[in-house]
Design an enzyme around this catalytic site. Sequence first.
Site, short mmCIF file in Angstrom:
data_model
loop_
_atom_site.label_atom_id
_atom_site.label_comp_id
_atom_site.label_asym_id
_atom_site.label_seq_id
_atom_site.Cartn_x
_atom_site.Cartn_y
_atom_site.Cartn_z
N GLY A 184 25.06 12.64 -7.91
CA GLY A 184 24.36 13.80 -8.46
C GLY A 184 22.87 13.57 -8.55
O GLY A 184 22.32 12.73 -7.82
N HIS A 185 22.23 14.30 -9.44
CA HIS A 185 20.77 14.28 -9.54
C HIS A 185 20.31 12.95 -10.13
O HIS A 185 20.43 12.70 -11.34
CB HIS A 185 20.32 15.46 -10.40
N ARG A 219 11.00 7.25 -2.63
CA ARG A 219 11.75 7.67 -3.83
C ARG A 219 13.07 6.89 -3.90
O ARG A 219 13.78 6.76 -2.92
CB ARG A 219 12.01 9.18 -3.76
N GLY A 222 16.67 6.77 -6.16
CA GLY A 222 17.47 7.48 -7.16
C GLY A 222 18.28 6.53 -8.01
O GLY A 222 17.94 5.35 -8.17
N THR A 261 25.76 11.63 -3.12
CA THR A 261 26.05 10.22 -2.89
C THR A 261 27.53 9.99 -2.56
O THR A 261 28.35 10.85 -2.84
CB THR A 261 25.78 9.48 -4.22
#
Length: 293
Positions: A214-215, A190, A192, A162
């Site tokens: 990040g994740h 999806r 995030g 990001t």
Amino acid sequence: MAPVATPVIIVHGGAATVDDSRRELCMAGCERSANAGFEILARGGSALDACEAAVRVLEDDPEFNAGYGSVLTRLGHVEVDAAIMDGDLRAGAVGAVPWLRHPVSVARRLLETGEHVLLVADGALDFAREQGFFGEPPHALISARSRDRFERGQKKDKSADTVGACALDAQGRVASATSTGGIAGKRRGRVGDSPIVGAGLYADRALGAAAATGHGESILRVVMSKFAVDRLREDSAQAAAEMAIDEMVRRTGGEGGIILVDKQARTGHYCSTPRMPWAVQSSAGVQSGVENS
Ligand code: GLY
């Protein structure tokens, strides 16, 4: 109005690996972004305007996973998420929107309307069109690098780098903004952490502002940006950044990074990934790097 704070902006280009060949390009892109935001702060503009301008520069830069250069879904499309928030708790966000080059500006428009905080997919695109934004032609946002990553089999490549910005303006107002193409090879629809208030970003006029990278699935679970901003009651921006990442890694096993600014114009940046390009600009000049130190 007399200034009450020392303006500063911090930006990042995503928590990721960043090959040596891209190191300088990523630092230069972050510096251009911080510079665009700081120009606004230096003429007395708002932290919100500065964050939007800084993120727009990163969205235009194909080195970063946002706007032009976003990673592709498993169907080979671009679907972006973005958000912007100020310290008065006003926020706007869009998720899973196809083919927008500057989703942060659509999020900003939603913040200004005050009607909703988050719009997704076709509904977000309808809002964008109503507000005079036009989706790009289907392939215009696919950079050579994202096409290459897709063709090399991005289902194995779960990077989620990001971009984001946090700023403090001369009137003591704070803001943050995020933008991303999400995770490479993601399912259609999806969403995030990036457009989720509290997870991907947070701003509180009493404390400061944060933006995460990040994740997303891990960051969402620990509501990482709110966690970090709350730490500013007791801790410096740097300590808060380190505690937030340590909490996310310890509780979820995920990877990521975060940037913060506090009300005293101190910034913090930290990541658990090998690298995260960042830049900070104030009246003292610009500083940038890709490592934690
Ligand atoms: N942090 C970006 C994402 O997971 O979508």
